[in-house]
Scaffold this motif. Structure first.
Motif, PDB file in Angstrom:
ATOM      1  N   GLN A 172      -4.708   5.548   0.910  1.00 30.70           N
ATOM      2  CA  GLN A 172      -3.466   4.579   0.721  1.00 30.70           C
ATOM      3  C   GLN A 172      -4.133   3.761  -0.723  1.00 30.70           C
ATOM      4  O   GLN A 172      -5.333   3.541  -0.746  1.00 30.70           O
TER       5      GLN A 172
ATOM      6  N   LYS B 123       0.873  -1.280  -0.208  1.00 30.90           N
ATOM      7  CA  LYS B 123      -0.024  -0.089  -0.012  1.00 30.90           C
ATOM      8  C   LYS B 123       0.814   1.100   0.030  1.00 30.90           C
ATOM      9  O   LYS B 123       1.960   1.158   0.557  1.00 30.90           O
ATOM     10  N   TYR B 124       0.402   2.276  -0.719  1.00 31.77           N
ATOM     11  CA  TYR B 124       1.211   3.758  -0.460  1.00 31.77           C
ATOM     12  C   TYR B 124       0.135   4.731  -0.382  1.00 31.77           C
ATOM     13  O   TYR B 124      -0.956   4.707  -0.802  1.00 31.77           O
TER      14      TYR B 124
ATOM     15  N   LYS C  94       2.606   2.605  -9.607  1.00 24.46           N
ATOM     16  CA  LYS C  94       2.754   1.435  -8.629  1.00 24.46           C
ATOM     17  C   LYS C  94       2.626  -0.091  -9.276  1.00 24.46           C
ATOM     18  O   LYS C  94       3.006  -0.770  -8.797  1.00 24.46           O
TER      19      LYS C  94
END
Ligand code: ZN
Length: 236
Positions: A24, A11-12, A84
């Protein structure tokens, strides 16, 4: 024997541009990438827009109401999720301003920013008519046949303006613009003077959007080119 579950998805953190809310995101999985690729192949703007919105809402971990996401929020979030998922470097073909030949330029998606500003919401059109503007949501645009349908560019711009006007205030009433039929809204816009219409155009042009300046030397004639790319679709 059951196959093992694969993913311990990373998760980012990311900030939603219009609301500054921190959420996130996770990368998309193959199932979602497949849906996106099918939509891209179809070249149907409505199918593409819907698959992008679906991807963004499912890859945000928190519950986010998609009716609060503006167009530039969704484009920005999608770029972040894509970065991502498949990497931050994207190759784009750029046309030289001199010889019109293509050169492959690598863009770092993570460097792309939102540029622009939200101008004051109220635009005075005449002494007693004021327009209340709004930032259209991606969802409204994605389902607006006049924006994502087969019309020409001018029709699209007018439909976008229709989506960006919240209400018309007169001395004694406030008319919600979403209740106005599209044809009537267009007639209203077309009856404006150039000066009145320019005020609306300025609001639209200043509206935050995804922008990124790229420069490159043409590999055919050596000319140095600089161009500002706008909108998510410029980056693939
Ligand atoms: Zn060239």
């Amino acid at each position: 024997m059951a196959l093992p579950k694969l993913n311990n998805t990373p998760k980012y953190p990311v900030v939603i541009p219009s609301t500054k809310q921190e959420v996130q995101i996770r990368p998309f999985v193959v199932k979602e990438e497949k849906i996106l690729l099918i939509a891209m192949e179809s070249q149907d703007p409505r199918q593409i827009a819907n698959s992008i919105l679906d991807t963004v809402t499912s890859c945000i971990i928190e519950d986010v109401d998609d009716r609060t996401l503006t167009s530039y929020d969704v484009e920005y979030l999608f770029l972040q999720i894509r970065s991502k998922s498949v990497g931050s470097m994207s190759k784009v073909m750029m046309k030289c301003k001199e010889c019109e030949s293509d050169t492959e330029v690598v863009v770092n998606i993570d460097e792309i920013k939102i540029d622009g500003e939200v101008l004051p919401k109220k635009i005075k059109i005449t002494d007693d008519i004021v327009l209340e503007m709004k930032q259209p949501t991606y969802r409204d645009i994605a389902k607006n046949e006049n924006v994502v349908g087969q019309g020409n560019n001018m029709d699209r711009i007018f439909a976008l303006i229709h989506e960006s006007i919240d209400a018309v205030q007169t001395e004694d009433e406030r008319i919600s613009f979403s209740d106005v039929p599209h044809g009537e809204a267009i007639e209203f816009l077309e009856s404006m003077t150039t000066e009145q219409f320019t005020k609306i155009r300025e609001y639209m042009e200043k509206m935050p959007a995804i922008k990124h300046t790229v420069d490159w030397d043409c590999e055919h004639c050596g000319t140095h080119n600089t161009i500002t790319l706008e909108g998510m679709q410029s980056f693939f």
